[in-house]
Design an enzyme around this catalytic site. Structure first.
Site, short mmCIF file in Angstrom:
data_model
loop_
_atom_site.label_atom_id
_atom_site.label_comp_id
_atom_site.label_asym_id
_atom_site.label_seq_id
_atom_site.Cartn_x
_atom_site.Cartn_y
_atom_site.Cartn_z
CE LYS A 1 3.03 -2.31 -4.90
NZ LYS A 1 2.74 -2.17 -3.21
CD GLN B 1 0.59 -8.12 -2.73
OE1 GLN B 1 1.48 -9.28 -3.10
NE2 GLN B 1 -0.50 -8.27 -2.92
CG ASP C 1 -1.34 -0.71 1.46
OD1 ASP C 1 -2.48 -2.25 0.22
OD2 ASP C 1 -2.05 -1.68 2.88
N GLY D 1 -4.30 -4.63 -4.12
CA GLY D 1 -5.52 -3.56 -4.73
C GLY D 1 -4.56 -2.26 -5.36
CG HIS D 2 -1.51 -1.89 -7.70
ND1 HIS D 2 -0.66 -2.91 -8.77
CD2 HIS D 2 -1.35 -1.92 -6.22
CE1 HIS D 2 0.56 -2.74 -8.24
NE2 HIS D 2 0.00 -2.42 -7.20
P1 IMP Z 1 -2.29 -12.58 1.89
O1 IMP Z 1 -1.64 -12.36 0.45
O2 IMP Z 1 -4.43 -12.63 1.54
O3 IMP Z 1 -2.35 -13.88 2.31
O4 IMP Z 1 -2.21 -11.88 2.96
C1 IMP Z 1 -1.08 -11.90 3.77
C2 IMP Z 1 -0.87 -10.59 4.73
O5 IMP Z 1 -0.59 -9.64 3.56
C3 IMP Z 1 -1.73 -10.14 5.62
O6 IMP Z 1 -0.83 -8.94 6.21
C4 IMP Z 1 -2.71 -9.19 4.43
O7 IMP Z 1 -3.31 -8.14 4.94
C5 IMP Z 1 -1.45 -8.71 3.71
N1 IMP Z 1 -1.74 -8.37 2.38
C6 IMP Z 1 -1.66 -9.65 1.23
N2 IMP Z 1 -1.94 -8.45 -0.37
C7 IMP Z 1 -1.97 -7.19 0.46
C8 IMP Z 1 -1.85 -5.75 -0.58
O8 IMP Z 1 -1.84 -6.25 -1.30
N3 IMP Z 1 -1.51 -4.75 0.44
C9 IMP Z 1 -0.80 -4.82 1.94
N4 IMP Z 1 -1.36 -5.96 1.95
C10 IMP Z 1 -1.40 -6.86 1.84
#
Ligand code: IMP
Length: 422
Positions: free
Chosen positions: A16, A223, A13, A40-41
């Site tokens: 990007k 991420q 977040d 989520g971009h």
């Molecule tokens: P997962 O990727 O859904 O398995 O989540 C694992 C961890 O990564 C959690 O803390 C999520 O909140 C974080 N996470 C996954 N995708 C994003 C993203 O696009 N932005 C911020 N945090 C993310």
């Protein structure tokens, strides 16, 4: 522009989406190489807001080829929804999107398992996006996953899905969750497969052909560094390589074809989900939330907020090999009198200059702060470096120096115009 890898230097977040959109202007091809629709971009063009989950942000500019690489995990039903949504908004998705035939698929049983595992973990939960990302990458590593190439082969897909549903229904039943209907999942996935078939390709070969033609390729990371499965704050991470190396393995383009690494970081720190965040601070969280900022693009969750953590970004510079920095959300700090920056951690009697691997040690780290005077002036109208208040310039220079990389971009708002090239 040459071949550029773009990564997040914090916990995701970082903004990007906007920087990718700005850099896309100079790119011919934009490639996603890891993660799935957990990302989520957000991109603002004029008054219009676009949120992209799987489709690379290059889709918003005409004449760019977008590639979903082999390292991505694809939920085909959600991808079809995303494509339809973009089409409704007048964005062309036809002949400008390729999906790797070896990208792995995310199924409803992955999502259900994600949810059940989080419930089982109780207070130790990761705080996942519940999009099934961990279980899907788990199947990939266990060599039991299904890929795009299987989805578009109807008889093979039927056979493989039958086995997977049977096996996973046993697990779901044991966890007390409802089993899935093969018929329903099969119908939805076959329909999505038919819709996606024209996009499916051998993207490794296509990217190499393009590289031979000297096309400029932008590898858009999802991420952030500290969510990396190898280099992040394990187990509070996602399940892919979010750091620069992931761009190579997730696309098939080798390291010696990469020209630069651009890292995006906020002027402060945020995190969604559980896990340590040493600089977390209620004052800055309340301020940002009251401004309507820092709510997740995928899940809508309020993000945890804290002061800029230079120990973390220095670590990010080390594992990513950052050439240039883009600092976003500078305007988020506009109303502060004093701004803190963490430049070291105190852990018991030891001072640490890097992020410790032991999560229990990291949880106990106390930030050592340096204070900066705030600029207390709106920056959203600045369009050039010299328009920024002197105190904002000093702050930005200091955080880039502490990170150990060159400041290239400062962003003072969500729109394309609110971008300052340093
Ligand atoms: P997962 O990727 O859904 O398995 O989540 C694992 C961890 O990564 C959690 O803390 C999520 O909140 C974080 N996470 C996954 N995708 C994003 C993203 O696009 N932005 C911020 N945090 C993310």
């Amino acid at each position: 522009m040459a071949n550029t890898i773009l990564v997040g230097a914090q916990w995701g977040d970082e903004g990007k989406g906007k920087i990718i959109d700005v850099l896309t202007e100079g790119a011919d091809i934009v490639v996603r190489t890891q993660g799935g629709n957990n990302a989520g971009h957000t991109v603002f063009i004029g008054q219009k807001k676009y949120v992209l989950h799987l489709v690379p942000s290059g889709i918003l500019r005409e004449g760019k080829l977008c590639v979903i690489g082999n390292g991505v995990v694809v939920d085909p039903v959600s991808l079809v929804d995303e494509i339809n949504g973009l089409t409704k908004l007048g964005i062309k998705v036809d002949g400008n999107l390729l999906i790797s035939e070896t990208a792995h698929l995310v199924f409803p049983y992955h999502r259900e398992l994600d949810e059940q595992r989080e419930i089982l973990k109780g207070k130790n939960k990761i705080g996942t996006t519940k999009r099934g990302i961990g279980p899907a990458y788990g199947d990939k590593a266990a060599r039991t996953g299904l890929r795009m190439i299987d989805l578009i082969n109807a008889p093979r897909f039927e056979l493989l899905l039958k086995q997977k549903i049977k096996e996973n229904n046993e697990i779901l039943k044991a966890l007390g969750a409802a089993p899935l209907s093969f018929k329903k999942v099969h119908a939805a996935y076959r329909a999505a497969g038919d819709r996606l078939r024209p996009f499916v390709a051998n993207t490794v070969v296509k990217l190499h052909e393009a590289a031979r033609r000297k096309a400029n390729i932008l590898f858009e990371g999802a991420q952030g560094t500290f969510l990396d499965i190898d280099h992040g704050t394990y187990p509070f991470v996602t399940s892919s390589n979010t750091t620069a190396g992931g761009a190579c393995t997730g696309s098939g383009v080798p390291p010696n074809r990469m020209d630069r690494v651009v890292a995006v970081m906020k002027a402060y720190t945020t995190r969604v989900g559980e896990g340590p965040l040493p600089t977390e601070n209620a004052e800055i969280a309340d301020l940002l939330h009251a401004m309507g900022r820092e709510f997740g693009a995928t899940t809508g969750r309020a993000r945890r907020c804290g002061w800029f953590d230079a120990v973390a970004t220095r670590h990010a510079a080390m594992v990513n090999g950052i050439d240039e920095l883009a600092v976003t959300n500078v305007d988020g700090l506009d109303s502060l009198e004093r701004i803190k920056v963490c430049e070291g951690y105190r852990c018991g009697s030891t001072r640490l200059e890097f992020v410790p691997n032991d999560i229990e040690v990291f949880s106990k780290c106390v930030p050592i702060y340096r204070e900066f005077p705030g600029w207390n002036t709106p920056t959203t109208h600045a369009r050039e470096w010299r328009h920024l208040p002197v105190k904002a310039r000093s702050y930005l220079k200091a955080i880039a120096e502490l990170t150990g990389a060159k400041l290239a971009i400062a962003s003072v708002g969500p729109s394309r115009e609110q971008t300052i090239f340093v």
